[in-house]
Design a protein around this motif. Structure first.
Motif, PDB file in Angstrom:
ATOM      1  N   THR A  31       0.721  -1.474   0.099  1.00 25.00           N
ATOM      2  CA  THR A  31       0.075   0.497  -0.035  1.00 25.00           C
ATOM      3  C   THR A  31       0.611   1.234  -0.278  1.00 25.00           C
ATOM      4  N   ILE A  34       2.715   1.272  -3.705  1.00 23.24           N
ATOM      5  CA  ILE A  34       0.917   2.013  -4.452  1.00 23.24           C
ATOM      6  C   ILE A  34       1.164   3.400  -4.335  1.00 23.24           C
ATOM      7  N   CYS A  56      -4.072   5.465  -8.385  1.00 23.25           N
ATOM      8  CA  CYS A  56      -3.794   3.756  -7.660  1.00 23.25           C
ATOM      9  C   CYS A  56      -3.845   2.779  -8.315  1.00 23.25           C
ATOM     10  N   THR A  60      -1.676   0.027  -9.499  1.00 19.89           N
ATOM     11  CA  THR A  60      -1.963  -1.115  -8.973  1.00 19.89           C
ATOM     12  C   THR A  60      -2.013  -2.008 -10.113  1.00 19.89           C
ATOM     13  N   ASP A  64       0.981  -5.376  -9.691  1.00 26.32           N
ATOM     14  CA  ASP A  64       0.587  -6.209 -10.066  1.00 26.32           C
ATOM     15  C   ASP A  64       1.959  -7.625 -11.248  1.00 26.32           C
TER      16      ASP A  64
END
Length: 71
Positions: A31, A34, A56, A60, A64
């Motif tokens: 978190t 990111i 965001c 993300t 990933d």
């Protein structure tokens, strides 16, 4: 924010390499990564063009797919 300590038997560097490679999950660290990256991207874009939440989501996706890139 809680301080994350590497599991017993791992150095701090080994732990963070595992987080980066996807071998370890650390929700707090992810978190932080990111939202920091999103803030940086937002500062580079035209003010108000895209919401922080949308950026965001973009970051993300990048986070990933990072482990799927050849090293």
């Amino acid at each position: 924010m809680p301080i994350v300590q590497a599991p017993i038997g791992f150095s701090s560097r080994e732990y963070w390499e595992a987080v980066w490679s996807g071998a370890a999950r650390d929700a707090v660290a992810e978190t932080t990564i990111i939202t920091t990256a999103a803030a940086a991207l937002m500062s580079l874009r035209k003010h108000g063009a895209t919401s922080f939440d949308v950026i965001c989501e973009e970051v993300t996706i990048l986070w990933d797919v990072r482990v799927k890139r050849p090293s």
